[in-house]
Write an enzyme that holds these catalytic residues in place. Structure first.
Site, PDB file in Angstrom:
ATOM      1  N   TYR A 143       0.822  -1.212   0.000  1.00  9.59           N
ATOM      2  CA  TYR A 143       0.000   0.000   0.000  1.00  9.59           C
ATOM      3  C   TYR A 143       0.856   1.262   0.000  1.00  9.59           C
ATOM      4  O   TYR A 143       0.426   2.302  -0.488  1.00  9.59           O
ATOM      5  CB  TYR A 143      -0.904   0.036   1.238  1.00  9.59           C
ATOM      6  CG  TYR A 143      -2.162  -0.801   1.145  1.00  9.59           C
ATOM      7  CD1 TYR A 143      -2.159  -2.056   0.564  1.00  9.59           C
ATOM      8  CD2 TYR A 143      -3.361  -0.326   1.660  1.00  9.59           C
ATOM      9  CE1 TYR A 143      -3.315  -2.817   0.505  1.00  9.59           C
ATOM     10  CE2 TYR A 143      -4.520  -1.075   1.608  1.00  9.59           C
ATOM     11  CZ  TYR A 143      -4.494  -2.326   1.025  1.00  9.59           C
ATOM     12  OH  TYR A 143      -5.652  -3.066   0.988  1.00  9.59           O
ATOM     13  N   LYS A 193       4.441 -15.450   2.635  1.00  5.56           N
ATOM     14  CA  LYS A 193       4.593 -16.188   1.377  1.00  5.56           C
ATOM     15  C   LYS A 193       6.098 -16.381   1.183  1.00  5.56           C
ATOM     16  O   LYS A 193       6.693 -15.931   0.204  1.00  5.56           O
ATOM     17  CB  LYS A 193       3.942 -15.385   0.228  1.00  5.56           C
ATOM     18  CG  LYS A 193       3.845 -16.130  -1.084  1.00  5.56           C
ATOM     19  CD  LYS A 193       2.815 -17.249  -1.098  1.00  5.56           C
ATOM     20  CE  LYS A 193       2.870 -18.021  -2.397  1.00  5.56           C
ATOM     21  NZ  LYS A 193       2.000 -19.214  -2.406  1.00  5.56           N
ATOM     22  N   ASP A 225      -1.665 -18.746   1.287  1.00  4.47           N
ATOM     23  CA  ASP A 225      -2.684 -19.533   0.573  1.00  4.47           C
ATOM     24  C   ASP A 225      -3.237 -20.646   1.457  1.00  4.47           C
ATOM     25  O   ASP A 225      -4.439 -20.904   1.486  1.00  4.47           O
ATOM     26  CB  ASP A 225      -2.158 -20.046  -0.780  1.00  4.47           C
ATOM     27  CG  ASP A 225      -0.779 -20.671  -0.706  1.00  4.47           C
ATOM     28  OD1 ASP A 225      -0.125 -20.576   0.354  1.00  4.47           O
ATOM     29  OD2 ASP A 225      -0.338 -21.272  -1.716  1.00  4.47           O
ATOM     30  N   ASP A 249      -5.551  -7.597   4.554  1.00  2.00           N
ATOM     31  CA  ASP A 249      -6.760  -7.024   3.949  1.00  2.00           C
ATOM     32  C   ASP A 249      -7.639  -8.143   3.413  1.00  2.00           C
ATOM     33  O   ASP A 249      -8.852  -8.193   3.661  1.00  2.00           O
ATOM     34  CB  ASP A 249      -6.362  -6.058   2.820  1.00  2.00           C
ATOM     35  CG  ASP A 249      -7.574  -5.435   2.158  1.00  2.00           C
ATOM     36  OD1 ASP A 249      -8.509  -5.048   2.875  1.00  2.00           O
ATOM     37  OD2 ASP A 249      -7.591  -5.348   0.911  1.00  2.00           O
ATOM     38  N   ASP A 253     -11.420  -9.985   5.190  1.00  2.49           N
ATOM     39  CA  ASP A 253     -12.735 -10.082   4.533  1.00  2.49           C
ATOM     40  C   ASP A 253     -13.204 -11.533   4.535  1.00  2.49           C
ATOM     41  O   ASP A 253     -14.372 -11.828   4.788  1.00  2.49           O
ATOM     42  CB  ASP A 253     -12.676  -9.586   3.073  1.00  2.49           C
ATOM     43  CG  ASP A 253     -13.021  -8.094   2.959  1.00  2.49           C
ATOM     44  OD1 ASP A 253     -12.789  -7.359   3.939  1.00  2.49           O
ATOM     45  OD2 ASP A 253     -13.509  -7.671   1.892  1.00  2.49           O
TER      46      ASP A 253
END
Ligand code: IPM
Ligand code: MN
Length: 363
Positions: A143, A193, A225, A249, A253
Site C-alpha cells: 500500500y 509467502k 494460501d 486485507d 474479509d
C-alpha cells in the site's frame, strides 16, 4: 469518571447511519457511568471532497491528532480510482490517517455469537469455538511502497507496485501480536509467502527471533494460501494471526464471513502514541460504505457499535464500559432481533435505528 475527547468521522455511504447509532450507544455509556465524552464531528471521504476539496483536510487531521481516539465510519463508493495519493480519492483519507497517525497495528477480532452460528454460510460444527484475532500490519507493504505507478510506453503500458518492509516495522507488529496472544490462548500464527517473497523471508526470520522473547506463546508459520484454506476448514484452531498489510486485507474479509456478516465485525487501528488513558487509535467497522444500502435503514450498526467498545477498551482504558456494550449487543441478539444481513426465519427483523436504540437502551 472523566472527560475524554473523541473525533467522529462518519464519512460516506452507510457510514453516517451506523456511526449515529454508535454515538448514541457511547452517549448511553456516558450517562450510565457518569463520563463526559466530548465528540467532535468532521467530514472525510466523498463528503469532504465535495465540501472541502480533499478527502481529509489538515484541520481534520489536526482534530484527530488532538483527540484521545477517532471513531470512523467508512469512505468511498465512487468508481473512480486515481490512486491513494490523490487528494480527491476518498480512500486518501484512510491512507493519510493510517500513515500520519502511525496506526500500524490493525486488530480485527472474529468472535462468533452463539445465536448467530446459523447466519454464516459455513457449517455450524466447523464454526463452533471460533474466536480469533487477525493483527494486520497497516502502514507498510504494497500500500505504501514506492514506486507505485503506471507507465505509458509506445510498446504498451506497464505498472509497478513495491512491497517493502523494514526490520523495525516487522518487529513492532510481531511484538504487538505476541503481547495480545499473552492475554488470550497464547498461540500466534504468522502468515507469509516465504516460498516466493523476500519480504516474507525477512518476516519469518524476525518472527522466529521475536518468539524467543515469548517462551510462553507458541508460534506457527503458515503460507498465506494455506491460511486462506484453513480459515474455512478449521477456523477454531486459530488464536492470533499476524500478517502484512495486503494479506491481512484479504484474509480479514474472508474471516468476516465466519461471523455471518461483515456487519458484525469491528476493528481497531492502534498507533504508537500513548494518551492519558491508553493507546491512541482509530476504530471503524470493517464493512465499508456499502453504497447500495444507503438510506434504507437496513445497515447493521453492530460492527460500528462494537468498534466503539474497542475504543473504550484500548484508547480510554474503560474496560468495564466496553464489556457493557458487548453484553448489550449479545443480549439484543439473544432476544432474537436481527438486521436483514443476518436475518433468520423466526427472528424479528429490525432496522439500523431500532437495533441501535435497543442496544443503547440495554446499557
Ligand atoms: C480495509 C479497506 C481499505 C483497505 C480500503 C477502503 C482502502 O478495504 O480497511 O480493509 O484496503 O485497507
Ligand atoms: Mn479491506
Amino acid at each position: 469518571m472523566g472527560t475524554y475527547t473523541i473525533a467522529v468521522l462518519p464519512g460516506d455511504g452507510i457510514g453516517p447511519e451506523v456511526i449515529e447509532q454508535a454515538v448514541q450507544v457511547l452517549q448511553a455509556v456516558a450517562n450510565h457511568y457518569g463520563h463526559n465524552f466530548i465528540m467532535t464531528q468532521a467530514l472525510v471521504g466523498l463528503a469532504a471532497i465535495e465540501a472541502e476539496g480533499e478527502a481529509i483536510s489538515d484541520v481534520t487531521m489536526e482534530l484527530c491528532q488532538q483527540s484521545n481516539a477517532v471513531l470512523f465510519g467508512a469512505v468511498g463508493g465512487g468508481a473512480r480510482f486515481e490512486g491513494p495519493n490523490s487528494k480527491t480519492q476518498p480512500e486518501n483519507a484512510l491512507y493519510r490517517l493510517r500513515k500520519e497517525l502511525v496506526l500500524f497495528a490493525n486488530l480485527r477480532p472474529v468472535r462468533l455469537f452463539q445465536a448467530l452460528l446459523n447466519a454464516s454460510t459455513i457449517k455450524p460444527e466447523v464454526l463452533q469455538g471460533t474466536d480469533l484475532l487477525i493483527v494486520r500490519e497497516l502502514t507498510g507493504g504494497l500500500y505504501y511502497g514506492k514506486p507505485s505507478e503506471i507507465h505509458e510506453t509506445p510498446q504498451g503500458a506497464d505498472a509497478i507496485d513495491t512491497l517493502v518492509y523494514t526490520e523495525a516495522e516487522i518487529e513492532r507488529i510481531l511484538r504487538t501480536a505476541f503481547e495480545l496472544a499473552r492475554g488470550r490462548r497464547k498461540k500466534v500464527t504468522s502468515v507469509d509467502k516465504a516460498n516466493m517473497l523476500s519480504s516474507s523471508r525477512l518476516w519469518r526470520r524476525i518472527a522466529d527471533r521475536v518468539a524467543a522473547d515469548y517462551p510462553d506463546v507458541s508460534l506457527e508459520h503458515l503460507l498465506v494460501d494455506s491460511c486462506a484454506m484453513f480459515l474455512l476448514r478449521r477456523p477454531a484452531s486459530f488464536d492470533v494471526i499476524v500478517t502484512e498489510n495486503m494479506f491481512g486485507d484479504i484474509l480479514t474479509d474472508e474471516a468476516s464471513m465466519l461471523a455471518g456478516s461483515m456487519g458484525m465485525l469491528p476493528s481497531a487501528s492502534l498507533g504508537t502514541r500513548q494518551t492519558e488513558y491508553g493507546v491512541f487509535g482509530l476504530y471503524e467497522p470493517i464493512h465499508g460504505s456499502a453504497p447500495r444500502a444507503v438510506g434504507q435503514d437496513r445497515a447493521n450498526p453492530i460492527a460500528a457499535i462494537l468498534s466503539a467498545a474497542m475504543l473504550l477498551q484500548y484508547s480510554l482504558g474503560l474496560k468495564e464500559e466496553a464489556k457493557a456494550i458487548e453484553s448489550a449487543v449479545e443480549h439484543v441478539i439473544e432476544a432474537g432481533c436481527r438486521t436483514p444481513d443476518v436475518q433468520e426465519v423466526g427472528k424479528k427483523v429490525v432496522g439500523t435505528k431500532e437495533m441501535g436504540g435497543l442496544i443503547a437502551e440495554t446499557i
